[in-house]
Design a protein around this motif. Structure first.
Motif, short mmCIF file in Angstrom:
data_model
loop_
_atom_site.label_atom_id
_atom_site.label_comp_id
_atom_site.label_asym_id
_atom_site.label_seq_id
_atom_site.Cartn_x
_atom_site.Cartn_y
_atom_site.Cartn_z
N ASP A 1 -14.02 -8.11 -19.33
CA ASP A 1 -13.23 -7.90 -18.06
C ASP A 1 -12.55 -9.12 -17.47
O ASP A 1 -11.80 -9.34 -17.11
N MET B 1 -0.37 1.62 -10.88
CA MET B 1 -1.60 1.03 -11.24
C MET B 1 -2.46 1.71 -12.07
O MET B 1 -3.04 1.31 -13.28
N CYS B 2 -2.59 3.01 -11.50
CA CYS B 2 -3.68 3.92 -12.18
C CYS B 2 -3.23 4.26 -13.67
O CYS B 2 -3.92 4.72 -14.62
N ILE C 1 -0.86 -0.22 -15.29
CA ILE C 1 -1.91 -1.51 -15.47
C ILE C 1 -3.09 -1.39 -16.14
O ILE C 1 -3.57 -2.22 -16.89
N LYS C 2 -3.65 -0.09 -15.89
CA LYS C 2 -4.84 0.23 -16.49
C LYS C 2 -4.79 0.20 -18.04
O LYS C 2 -5.67 0.07 -18.84
N LYS D 1 -4.45 -3.19 -19.27
CA LYS D 1 -6.00 -3.65 -19.29
C LYS D 1 -6.71 -3.15 -20.69
O LYS D 1 -7.51 -3.92 -21.40
N GLU E 1 0.66 -1.14 -0.01
CA GLU E 1 -0.11 0.03 -0.18
C GLU E 1 0.83 1.12 0.27
O GLU E 1 1.52 1.40 1.12
N GLU F 1 -8.96 -0.98 -8.42
CA GLU F 1 -8.82 0.30 -9.02
C GLU F 1 -8.68 0.31 -10.43
O GLU F 1 -8.70 1.04 -11.25
N VAL F 2 -8.51 -0.91 -10.89
CA VAL F 2 -8.51 -1.34 -12.32
C VAL F 2 -9.68 -1.96 -12.94
O VAL F 2 -10.25 -1.47 -13.83
N PHE F 3 -10.39 -2.80 -12.33
CA PHE F 3 -11.27 -3.60 -12.55
C PHE F 3 -12.61 -3.10 -11.94
O PHE F 3 -13.71 -3.75 -12.16
N TYR F 4 -12.37 -2.23 -10.91
CA TYR F 4 -13.54 -1.82 -10.01
C TYR F 4 -14.40 -2.96 -9.65
O TYR F 4 -15.62 -2.96 -9.61
N GLN G 1 -5.66 -4.45 -5.00
CA GLN G 1 -5.90 -3.07 -5.36
C GLN G 1 -5.93 -3.14 -6.97
O GLN G 1 -6.55 -2.14 -7.51
N ILE G 2 -5.37 -4.28 -7.67
CA ILE G 2 -5.62 -4.20 -9.14
C ILE G 2 -7.19 -4.38 -9.45
O ILE G 2 -7.77 -3.62 -9.99
N LEU G 3 -7.68 -5.40 -8.71
CA LEU G 3 -9.07 -5.47 -8.96
C LEU G 3 -10.02 -4.14 -8.62
O LEU G 3 -10.81 -3.85 -9.24
N MET H 1 -8.78 -10.43 -16.99
CA MET H 1 -8.28 -10.78 -15.41
C MET H 1 -7.88 -12.09 -15.53
O MET H 1 -6.63 -12.38 -15.01
#
Lengths: 221, 221
Positions: free
Chosen positions: A152, A122-123, A126-127, A130, A114, B174-177, B170-172, A156
DNA sequence: GTCTATATATTGATAGAC
DNA sequence: GTCTATCAATATATAGAC
């Protein structure tokens, strides 16, 4: 900037990659990095401001390299099928992870902590990954090359299987007796993922003999 | 042992879990743990010898709990199909990971660090998980309930998909909501994995058809 | 079982000479 | 660009009082 400076910077980065990979960020001291790189401790602050700046430099470098490769992928395959583009993108990610396996493991570990930096990575990156994968799937659905699957969910699953061997290489080595960096494994993983995609994305009317042979073929992992 | 002692020990362990999860082992100090647990610093050494001993205690506890659950699983399902047993084991692992999501993430992160303890955990517990899953698959093959698939490959794919959401929650988010700890997601993941298994383990003589899958479905909840 | 006080070592970072 | 010397902060762990 002297000629030696670039070399020093690279030496520091490489030493950091090696140590961050095996010991983690917090488990590594700047003194260890300096010793491993065979440079003076003060030069770390000089080139990267501080320890965190060094980590940031490595991470950004890694993802910029990855996206350069993925962009090339898209340019080359524009005229072909969505499946072929998707396959090449997956393969490119796997290859990149294998080539930069130390940074890959280190980043994924640090991503699970964290922190501000982790959230930013990530934002942004990783986004983006995806998004790149989702786009191809969605286009394939629109063009009716793919059935109407849950995008999605597939992305994943893909990420799960792509990341696992390089996040936990020792599990592969000590539990499955597989060398995750070896070319045979890279090929095997790629081919397994192709099979996975084929199973999910295969239209009803597109059953081919080649695919069936490939499905039977798996068993050499 | 006083009555208060057990409570103190638990308070320390819970504080450690919370902090190890969010900051990592090396990123957490014994002072932070003592403060969070509202106990004196010296009590950590008193109960767990040292910081590493505390981590070891948490990890061993975690895996012992998991294997208790898996053992129960095996006892209950002995007379049913291999698929149904496999399904229940997968579900049990997912449930356990979700219930102990903080320890799960922390252990998986620490597992990716090169250390004696990590190697021990792998050679004992991860190997055991692999063995438990492999056994059911192998039995199913012998009983001709399953086709002759590559067991290790399937187990690796299973582990990839089971671990990912709890190693990178957090990937789930922040990226996959998606909230990986929520009941809907746990059910979704379980059902996805069942689908994955069904696709791979479909008997050879089973002609592909929409309604054929329902025959196997009796194994799931 | 719990506390205070402290020993000992190590950390990241930098000022200033060269 | 590179170095030495050093600072201030923080780390883990424990001895000994209660």
């Amino acid at each position: 900037m002297k000629r030696s400076s670039e070399l020093t910077k690279v030496k520091i980065a490489q030493a950091a990659i090696q140590l961050f990979d095996s010991q983690g960020f917090d488990g590594t001291t700047v003194r260890q990095i300096a010793r491993q790189a065979e440079v003076n401790i003060a030069l770390i602050s000089y080139y990267f401001k501080n320890k965190k700046g060094l980590m940031e430099y490595i991470m950004v470098n890694y993802y910029e390299g990855l996206f350069r490769r993925l962009a090339k992928c898209k340019d080359q395959e524009e005229l072909d099928s969505c499946f072929s583009l998707l396959a090449h993108m997956v393969q490119e990610i796997i290859n990149y992870q294998s080539e930069s396996h130390k940074i890959t493991r280190f980043i994924h570990r640090e991503l699970s902590v964290e922190s501000m930096l982790g959230r930013e990575i990530m934002c942004i990156y990783i986004k983006q990954i995806k998004h790149d994968l989702s786009s191809v799937l969605e286009e394939g659905i629109i063009l009716e090359e793919f059935p109407s699957i849950h995008v999605d969910g597939v992305v994943m699953n893909l990420l799960s299987m792509i990341y696992f061997p390089y996040a936990y290489p020792q599990i592969l080595r000590e539990v499955f007796y597989i060398e995750p960096i070896s070319e045979p494994f890279v090929n095997q993983l790629t081919s397994d993922l192709m099979d996975f995609l084929r199973r999910i994305l295969q239209p009803v009317d597109d059953v081919q003999g080649e695919d069936k042979l490939r499905n039977i073929k798996k068993g050499s992992l």
